[in-house]
Design an enzyme around this catalytic site. Structure first.
Site, PDB file in Angstrom:
ATOM      1  N   HIS A   1      87.672  98.344  29.505  1.00  0.00           N
ATOM      2  CA  HIS A   1      87.284  96.944  29.380  1.00  0.00           C
ATOM      3  C   HIS A   1      88.359  96.131  28.690  1.00  0.00           C
ATOM      4  O   HIS A   1      88.917  96.555  27.690  1.00  0.00           O
ATOM      5  CB  HIS A   1      85.961  96.815  28.633  1.00  0.00           C
ATOM      6  CG  HIS A   1      85.268  95.532  28.926  1.00  0.00           C
ATOM      7  ND1 HIS A   1      85.627  94.348  28.329  1.00  0.00           N
ATOM      8  CD2 HIS A   1      84.293  95.215  29.806  1.00  0.00           C
ATOM      9  CE1 HIS A   1      84.872  93.377  28.814  1.00  0.00           C
ATOM     10  NE2 HIS A   1      84.058  93.880  29.711  1.00  0.00           N
ATOM     11  N   PRO A   2      88.648  94.961  29.247  1.00  0.00           N
ATOM     12  CA  PRO A   2      89.779  94.188  28.732  1.00  0.00           C
ATOM     13  C   PRO A   2      89.569  93.413  27.435  1.00  0.00           C
ATOM     14  O   PRO A   2      90.505  92.792  26.957  1.00  0.00           O
ATOM     15  CB  PRO A   2      90.059  93.203  29.879  1.00  0.00           C
ATOM     16  CG  PRO A   2      88.792  93.057  30.601  1.00  0.00           C
ATOM     17  CD  PRO A   2      88.046  94.340  30.449  1.00  0.00           C
ATOM     18  N   CYS A   3      88.363  93.448  26.846  1.00  0.00           N
ATOM     19  CA  CYS A   3      88.114  92.648  25.634  1.00  0.00           C
ATOM     20  C   CYS A   3      89.168  92.727  24.560  1.00  0.00           C
ATOM     21  O   CYS A   3      89.473  91.751  23.906  1.00  0.00           O
ATOM     22  CB  CYS A   3      86.911  93.103  24.863  1.00  0.00           C
ATOM     23  SG  CYS A   3      85.356  92.898  25.518  1.00  0.00           S
ATOM     24  N   ARG A   4      89.627  93.941  24.306  1.00  0.00           N
ATOM     25  CA  ARG A   4      90.475  94.124  23.120  1.00  0.00           C
ATOM     26  C   ARG A   4      91.957  93.895  23.412  1.00  0.00           C
ATOM     27  O   ARG A   4      92.799  94.083  22.557  1.00  0.00           O
ATOM     28  CB  ARG A   4      90.298  95.553  22.582  1.00  0.00           C
ATOM     29  CG  ARG A   4      88.934  95.796  21.932  1.00  0.00           C
ATOM     30  CD  ARG A   4      88.993  95.465  20.468  1.00  0.00           C
ATOM     31  NE  ARG A   4      87.745  95.633  19.769  1.00  0.00           N
ATOM     32  CZ  ARG A   4      87.417  96.705  19.081  1.00  0.00           C
ATOM     33  NH1 ARG A   4      88.238  97.727  19.022  1.00  0.00           N
ATOM     34  NH2 ARG A   4      86.269  96.754  18.450  1.00  0.00           N
TER      35      ARG A   4
END
Lengths: 209, 224
Positions: B172-175
């Site tokens: 997941h690209p959130c971080r």
């Protein structure tokens, strides 16, 4: 948004009558009766079909049961699409009830995501919300909400509680008027082969200003 | 593009994404690292792709996936494994039972929603059986597992590939912003420009078993 409440309620409470039949490929101890269920358009297949599973498990041996999956006219149904979207994509031109086949083996690994618990559905749902808010508010609103707010949003959907859901969802529907509206309106286009449908996914059941 | 006002933007516009990929691919070609560009027919969308065959202990695989190498598959192995196997005096068959070979496919896509690249991958045995999330997890180096578990949206999850429509795993690209920001800020402070894809992939790749040779960092330039 007070005058929109009727629209919001109609969208939320939209239902599709479905008839679940066990696939003839499955091994049973005795004949399985079909199971009828009203499916909420805004929810997900794997979230609302526990009763379907229990019903068919009664006529099956434990060793013949793997992960449950659904199929319509030979096409595996993607549980991660909202139910309303699935129906509109595959069966909107056919007579009701929607006849869905239930499978417990030969999971189609190339077509379907696994869904081994509700937390998988929750993670997917929140991921969609987050992506929508990235487009709308540069993620400001979703990131300013607390974990318990996210949880309330999910629980509202899981438990079919309109007020609980919208208490949180309205924050995602507000826009800072000084910036002249939403940055972008998020919507998702679902395609099946060459057919192009423009649909509003449930998390975007918002009106356009 | 990096480098505006006080701090570098962690976001990548699509045009810069493509330029960074082009430069990345040129170097890959030079060192035969196996990356290619896949264009979706009839559109101007595409992604970078690389397939890797990697040996793992067969005990890590679900019993149903017992993919033991046959003699005819030997030429699919890397030179290292082949050398080891050939050294076995007990015979090829016995040596094959210790190792199995997995096929990992890595895709680098652009996310319009987040304006950053995202890494998708899938893994299967040589005879096409896909690996489950548990099996993929067990192949993640222990050093990285804790980091991956820190947030519900930051873990490895199964997702539908946005362009192919098939199940893949995705980080997941959130971080992304968290680790790209310091790198981009530092580069800006030193008046250097970075190739976003090289920096980004060298951080996320190793977490899921993707090796990014050091030469990318020295040989690949930033786009103009």
């Amino acid at each position: 948004m007070a005058d929109d409440k009727d629209v919001l309620r109609d969208v939320w409470f939209g239902k599709i009558p479905a008839c679940f039949t066990l696939s003839p490929e499955e091994t049973t101890e005795r004949e399985a009766e079909p199971y009828y269920l009203l499916l909420p358009r805004v929810s997900y297949l794997t979230l609302v079909t526990d009763k379907v599973k229990k019903h068919f498990l009664k006529v099956m041996k434990a060793e013949d049961v793997e992960e449950m999956w659904f199929e319509y006219e030979g096409t595996p149904l993607k549980w991660h699409y909202p139910i309303g979207v699935l129906f509109d994509l595959h069966a909107s031109n056919t007579a009701l009830p929607w006849n869905v086949s239930v499978h417990f083996k030969n999971f189609p690994e190339q077509d379907l995501l696994h869904c081994l618990s509700n937390s998988v559905i929750e993670a997917h749902f929140m991921s969609c919300i987050k992506e929508a808010d990235a487009l709308k508010h540069k993620s400001q609103v979703i990131n300013d909400m607390q974990k318990k707010d996210h949880k309330q949003l999910w629980m509202g959907l899981q438990n079919d509680k309109f007020d609980q859901f919208w208490a949180m969802n309205r924050k995602l529907m507000e826009y800072p008027s000084e910036e002249g509206g939403f940055r972008y309106i998020p919507f998702r286009i679902y395609q099946v082969f060459v057919h192009l449908f423009i649909l509003y996914s449930h998390c975007c059941s918002m009106k356009l200003h | 593009m990096a480098g505006e006002k006080n701090s570098a933007s962690c976001y990548l516009d699509e045009r810069t994404f493509r330029l960074c990929c082009q430069l990345f691919l040129q170097h890959s070609e030079t060192i035969q690292d196996g990356w290619s560009w896949e264009q979706i027919k009839g559109t101007d969308e595409g992604f970078m792709k690389k397939t890797v065959l990697t040996p793992v202990k067969s005990s890590l695989l679900h019993k149903q996936h017992g993919c033991f190498m046959q003699a005819e598959n030997m030429d699919l192995l890397t030179d290292d494994i082949q050398a080891n196997v050939e050294d076995e005096t007990a015979g090829v068959q016995a040596a094959c039972e210790i190792h199995a070979v997995l096929r990992y496919e890595y895709h680098v896509l652009y996310s319009c929603s987040y304006q950053i690249p995202v890494l998708y991958f899938r893994a299967s045995t040589l005879d096409g059986n896909p690996l489950s999330l548990e099996e993929v997890w067990s192949n993640v180096h222990p050093n990285y597992r804790q980091r991956l578990q820190q947030g519900p949206w930051d873990t490895l999850t199964q997702q539908e590939h946005p362009l192919l429509g098939q199940p893949f795993f995705m980080l997941h690209p959130c971080r992304t912003e968290e680790f790209m920001k310091p790198a981009l800020d530092l580069a800006q402070a030193e008046n250097k420009r970075v190739n976003y894809i090289v920096t980004w992939l060298s951080v996320v790749g190793p977490v899921v078993g993707l090796d990014v040779p050091l030469s990318y960092c020295t040989e690949v330039s930033a786009p103009d």
